[in-house]
Design a protein around this motif. Structure first.
Motif, PDB file in Angstrom:
ATOM      1  N   ALA A  77       0.810  -1.218   0.000  1.00  0.00           N
ATOM      2  CA  ALA A  77       0.000   0.000   0.000  1.00  0.00           C
ATOM      3  C   ALA A  77       0.844   1.269   0.000  1.00  0.00           C
ATOM      4  CB  ALA A  77      -0.937   0.003   1.205  1.00  0.00           C
ATOM      5  N   VAL A  78       2.035   1.228   0.598  1.00  0.00           N
ATOM      6  CA  VAL A  78       2.855   2.440   0.680  1.00  0.00           C
ATOM      7  C   VAL A  78       3.407   2.876  -0.673  1.00  0.00           C
ATOM      8  CG1 VAL A  78       3.423   2.202   3.120  1.00  0.00           C
ATOM      9  CG2 VAL A  78       4.860   1.065   1.397  1.00  0.00           C
ATOM     10  N   LEU A  79       3.229   2.042  -1.706  1.00  0.00           N
ATOM     11  CA  LEU A  79       3.562   2.498  -3.058  1.00  0.00           C
ATOM     12  C   LEU A  79       2.754   3.732  -3.442  1.00  0.00           C
ATOM     13  CD1 LEU A  79       3.817  -0.653  -5.361  1.00  0.00           C
ATOM     14  CD2 LEU A  79       5.661   0.847  -4.626  1.00  0.00           C
ATOM     15  N   ALA A  80       1.633   3.921  -2.768  1.00  0.00           N
ATOM     16  CA  ALA A  80       0.759   5.067  -3.041  1.00  0.00           C
ATOM     17  C   ALA A  80       1.514   6.385  -2.935  1.00  0.00           C
ATOM     18  CB  ALA A  80      -0.430   5.048  -2.079  1.00  0.00           C
ATOM     19  N   GLU A  81       2.575   6.409  -2.147  1.00  0.00           N
ATOM     20  CA  GLU A  81       3.373   7.627  -1.984  1.00  0.00           C
ATOM     21  C   GLU A  81       3.966   8.109  -3.306  1.00  0.00           C
ATOM     22  OE1 GLU A  81       6.463   7.014   0.878  1.00  0.00           O
ATOM     23  OE2 GLU A  81       5.113   6.147   2.385  1.00  0.00           O
ATOM     24  N   LEU A  82       4.155   7.196  -4.242  1.00  0.00           N
ATOM     25  CA  LEU A  82       4.875   7.514  -5.477  1.00  0.00           C
ATOM     26  C   LEU A  82       3.948   7.837  -6.646  1.00  0.00           C
ATOM     27  CD1 LEU A  82       7.519   4.634  -5.303  1.00  0.00           C
ATOM     28  CD2 LEU A  82       7.779   6.993  -4.519  1.00  0.00           C
ATOM     29  N   LEU A  83       2.644   7.795  -6.439  1.00  0.00           N
ATOM     30  CA  LEU A  83       1.710   7.904  -7.559  1.00  0.00           C
ATOM     31  C   LEU A  83       1.178   9.320  -7.722  1.00  0.00           C
ATOM     32  CD1 LEU A  83      -0.358   4.651  -6.938  1.00  0.00           C
ATOM     33  CD2 LEU A  83       1.745   4.936  -8.265  1.00  0.00           C
ATOM     34  N   PRO A  84       1.226   9.844  -8.943  1.00  0.00           N
ATOM     35  CA  PRO A  84       0.632  11.162  -9.207  1.00  0.00           C
ATOM     36  C   PRO A  84      -0.880  11.130  -9.019  1.00  0.00           C
ATOM     37  CG  PRO A  84       2.107  10.475 -10.990  1.00  0.00           C
ATOM     38  CD  PRO A  84       1.892   9.278 -10.128  1.00  0.00           C
ATOM     39  N   THR A  85      -1.444  12.253  -8.661  1.00  0.00           N
ATOM     40  CA  THR A  85      -2.894  12.367  -8.482  1.00  0.00           C
ATOM     41  C   THR A  85      -3.626  12.038  -9.780  1.00  0.00           C
ATOM     42  OG1 THR A  85      -2.590  14.087  -6.815  1.00  0.00           O
ATOM     43  CG2 THR A  85      -4.773  13.914  -7.831  1.00  0.00           C
ATOM     44  N   GLY A  86      -4.657  11.190  -9.660  1.00  0.00           N
ATOM     45  CA  GLY A  86      -5.488  10.854 -10.807  1.00  0.00           C
ATOM     46  C   GLY A  86      -4.811  10.021 -11.873  1.00  0.00           C
ATOM     47  N   SER A  87      -3.743   9.338 -11.524  1.00  0.00           N
ATOM     48  CA  SER A  87      -3.001   8.553 -12.516  1.00  0.00           C
ATOM     49  C   SER A  87      -3.679   7.217 -12.794  1.00  0.00           C
ATOM     50  CB  SER A  87      -1.563   8.312 -12.039  1.00  0.00           C
ATOM     51  OG  SER A  87      -1.545   7.722 -10.757  1.00  0.00           O
ATOM     52  N   THR A  88      -3.211   6.548 -13.847  1.00  0.00           N
ATOM     53  CA  THR A  88      -3.675   5.207 -14.196  1.00  0.00           C
ATOM     54  C   THR A  88      -2.544   4.221 -13.945  1.00  0.00           C
ATOM     55  OG1 THR A  88      -3.029   5.569 -16.507  1.00  0.00           O
ATOM     56  CG2 THR A  88      -5.327   6.003 -15.908  1.00  0.00           C
ATOM     57  N   LEU A  89      -2.911   3.013 -13.514  1.00  0.00           N
ATOM     58  CA  LEU A  89      -1.899   2.043 -13.090  1.00  0.00           C
ATOM     59  C   LEU A  89      -2.290   0.656 -13.562  1.00  0.00           C
ATOM     60  CD1 LEU A  89      -0.292   1.808  -9.567  1.00  0.00           C
ATOM     61  CD2 LEU A  89      -1.424  -0.201 -10.531  1.00  0.00           C
ATOM     62  N   CYS A  90      -1.311  -0.112 -13.992  1.00  0.00           N
ATOM     63  CA  CYS A  90      -1.516  -1.521 -14.320  1.00  0.00           C
ATOM     64  C   CYS A  90      -0.614  -2.367 -13.439  1.00  0.00           C
ATOM     65  CB  CYS A  90      -1.202  -1.795 -15.791  1.00  0.00           C
ATOM     66  SG  CYS A  90      -1.393  -3.545 -16.253  1.00  0.00           S
ATOM     67  N   ASP A  91      -1.219  -3.295 -12.711  1.00  0.00           N
ATOM     68  CA  ASP A  91      -0.491  -4.233 -11.863  1.00  0.00           C
ATOM     69  C   ASP A  91      -0.287  -5.508 -12.666  1.00  0.00           C
ATOM     70  OD1 ASP A  91       0.705  -5.387  -9.648  1.00  0.00           O
ATOM     71  OD2 ASP A  91      -1.211  -5.998  -8.763  1.00  0.00           O
TER      72      ASP A  91
ATOM     73  N   GLU B 132      15.829   6.942 -16.690  1.00  0.00           N
ATOM     74  CA  GLU B 132      16.262   7.128 -15.303  1.00  0.00           C
ATOM     75  C   GLU B 132      15.822   5.938 -14.484  1.00  0.00           C
ATOM     76  OE1 GLU B 132      15.438  10.321 -11.656  1.00  0.00           O
ATOM     77  OE2 GLU B 132      15.013  10.894 -13.737  1.00  0.00           O
ATOM     78  N   TRP B 133      16.672   5.491 -13.552  1.00  0.00           N
ATOM     79  CA  TRP B 133      16.304   4.367 -12.696  1.00  0.00           C
ATOM     80  C   TRP B 133      17.035   4.481 -11.369  1.00  0.00           C
ATOM     81  CZ3 TRP B 133      18.091   3.450 -17.765  1.00  0.00           C
ATOM     82  CH2 TRP B 133      19.486   3.353 -17.886  1.00  0.00           C
ATOM     83  N   SER B 134      16.419   3.959 -10.322  1.00  0.00           N
ATOM     84  CA  SER B 134      17.020   4.029  -8.991  1.00  0.00           C
ATOM     85  C   SER B 134      16.289   3.076  -8.058  1.00  0.00           C
ATOM     86  CB  SER B 134      16.949   5.454  -8.431  1.00  0.00           C
ATOM     87  OG  SER B 134      15.595   5.883  -8.351  1.00  0.00           O
ATOM     88  N   VAL B 135      16.920   2.796  -6.916  1.00  0.00           N
ATOM     89  CA  VAL B 135      16.286   2.025  -5.850  1.00  0.00           C
ATOM     90  C   VAL B 135      15.896   3.006  -4.759  1.00  0.00           C
ATOM     91  CG1 VAL B 135      16.558   0.212  -4.128  1.00  0.00           C
ATOM     92  CG2 VAL B 135      17.624  -0.039  -6.373  1.00  0.00           C
ATOM     93  N   ILE B 136      14.626   3.000  -4.383  1.00  0.00           N
ATOM     94  CA  ILE B 136      14.144   3.916  -3.363  1.00  0.00           C
ATOM     95  C   ILE B 136      13.396   3.143  -2.285  1.00  0.00           C
ATOM     96  CG2 ILE B 136      14.000   5.895  -4.922  1.00  0.00           C
ATOM     97  CD1 ILE B 136      11.064   5.387  -5.243  1.00  0.00           C
ATOM     98  N   SER B 137      13.201   3.783  -1.140  1.00  0.00           N
ATOM     99  CA  SER B 137      12.452   3.187  -0.039  1.00  0.00           C
ATOM    100  C   SER B 137      11.194   4.012   0.204  1.00  0.00           C
ATOM    101  CB  SER B 137      13.294   3.151   1.237  1.00  0.00           C
ATOM    102  OG  SER B 137      14.400   2.288   1.080  1.00  0.00           O
ATOM    103  N   VAL B 138      10.083   3.330   0.403  1.00  0.00           N
ATOM    104  CA  VAL B 138       8.822   4.006   0.724  1.00  0.00           C
ATOM    105  C   VAL B 138       8.269   3.408   2.019  1.00  0.00           C
ATOM    106  CG1 VAL B 138       8.213   4.673  -1.620  1.00  0.00           C
ATOM    107  CG2 VAL B 138       7.578   2.413  -0.797  1.00  0.00           C
ATOM    108  N   GLY B 139       7.445   4.177   2.676  1.00  0.00           N
ATOM    109  CA  GLY B 139       6.860   3.720   3.931  1.00  0.00           C
ATOM    110  C   GLY B 139       7.709   4.010   5.144  1.00  0.00           C
ATOM    111  N   GLU B 140       8.784   4.770   4.972  1.00  0.00           N
ATOM    112  CA  GLU B 140       9.618   5.112   6.125  1.00  0.00           C
ATOM    113  C   GLU B 140       8.820   5.998   7.075  1.00  0.00           C
ATOM    114  OE1 GLU B 140      13.067   6.885   4.407  1.00  0.00           O
ATOM    115  OE2 GLU B 140      14.026   4.953   4.008  1.00  0.00           O
ATOM    116  N   GLY B 141       8.852   5.670   8.355  1.00  0.00           N
ATOM    117  CA  GLY B 141       8.057   6.389   9.331  1.00  0.00           C
ATOM    118  C   GLY B 141       6.665   5.807   9.495  1.00  0.00           C
ATOM    119  N   THR B 142       6.268   4.936   8.571  1.00  0.00           N
ATOM    120  CA  THR B 142       4.958   4.277   8.654  1.00  0.00           C
ATOM    121  C   THR B 142       5.115   2.797   8.969  1.00  0.00           C
ATOM    122  OG1 THR B 142       4.010   5.821   7.046  1.00  0.00           O
ATOM    123  CG2 THR B 142       2.825   3.763   7.404  1.00  0.00           C
TER     124      THR B 142
END
Length: 275
Positions: free
Chosen positions: A84-98, A214-224
């Protein structure tokens, strides 16, 4: 987690008899650990739906072989919130395919956390899409669509801002399936855990050929979360998927235009015959 997801883009993939056998023997699991405090923060007014989804994973998901019984005690931390913390990386109103959605991870937790995001759960196997459709219907997720198919079949038919995947395939292979589904300047988010840096190092040349800039490794959910989620973020340029994907998209577009033109000619011809 869901090792069956490795079949998501493999031609000819279907039901795994061994997993089906284990699913049939899986015990009914009635009790879930109390939802962590972080779940209320992440899911907000969809918290109750997130609880119900976790219950479905622990029961029907186990019986159908989509979740291993040993994963039930850690569904919240390792799976539902971790996604769920992937939500931090998503633009408002975007479309996503899992891609290779399996039991709906990460797509359903993201959809619960971000009702403004339109989510497509792409999965090739019938028994999984059946489960996903049941979950979406029960939870009332009007921002989620379930689509049965392989990623390579959707090039030119489906275009999104974000592609996600978890436990589907090595990064180089996953990028070959996921990048062609992106719109220009979209991004692919792959949950990779401890293997993230090594997979990215091994895949740089291939990513460039697929139109990544562009590519990188990032961490999400820190503090949560107690343990943050490790994500490989790959950003596309003007031509996601590279030359082959661009050619395929153009071919699909031409076929659509030709079909529309033929339909128009038949319609005009029909009117003439009716005079």
């Amino acid at each position: 987690m869901d090792t069956e997801n490795t079949a998501a883009g493999r031609p000819g993939a279907d039901v795994d008899p061994d997993v089906e056998g284990r699913a049939a023997e899986a015990p009914e699991l009635d009790v879930l650990a109390e939802a962590p405090v972080a779940a209320r923060e992440v899911f907000g007014d969809r918290f109750d739906a997130a609880v119900r989804y976790t219950e479905l994973l622990a029961t029907a998901g186990v019986r159908r072989g989509l979740i291993g019984p040993r994963e039930v005690p850690r569904l919240w931390d390792r799976h539902v919130l971790n996604c769920a913390v992937l939500a931090e990386l998503l633009p408002t109103g975007s479309t996503l395919c899992d891609v290779g959605s399996g039991a709906g991870l990460p797509g359903i937790p993201v959809a619960l956390a971000r009702p403004d995001v339109s989510v497509t759960l792409l999965e090739p196997l019938l028994r999984r899409t059946t489960f996903l459709e049941e979950v979406v219907r029960e939870l009332g997720l009007d921002n989620v669509t379930v689509l049965r198919g392989r990623a390579e079949e959707m090039v030119g038919k489906l275009a999104v801002d974000v592609v996600t995947a978890r436990a589907v395939a090595p990064l180089d292979r996953l990028a070959g399936w996921g990048m062609p589904l992106l719109r220009p300047h979209g991004q692919m988010l792959a949950l990779k855990g401890d293997s993230a840096e090594q997979e990215l190092a091994d895949s740089r040349a291939g990513l460039a050929k697929l139109g990544a800039v562009e590519w990188s490794v990032i961490s999400v959910g820190e503090g949560t979360l107690e343990t943050s989620t490790r994500v490989v973020q790959v950003k596309a340029g003007e031509s996601p998927g590279g030359v082959k994907a661009a050619t395929r998209r153009a071919k699909v577009a031409r076929a659509g235009r030709n079909a529309n033109a033929k339909g128009g000619e038949r319609g005009r011809g029909g009117r003439r015959r009716g005079r």
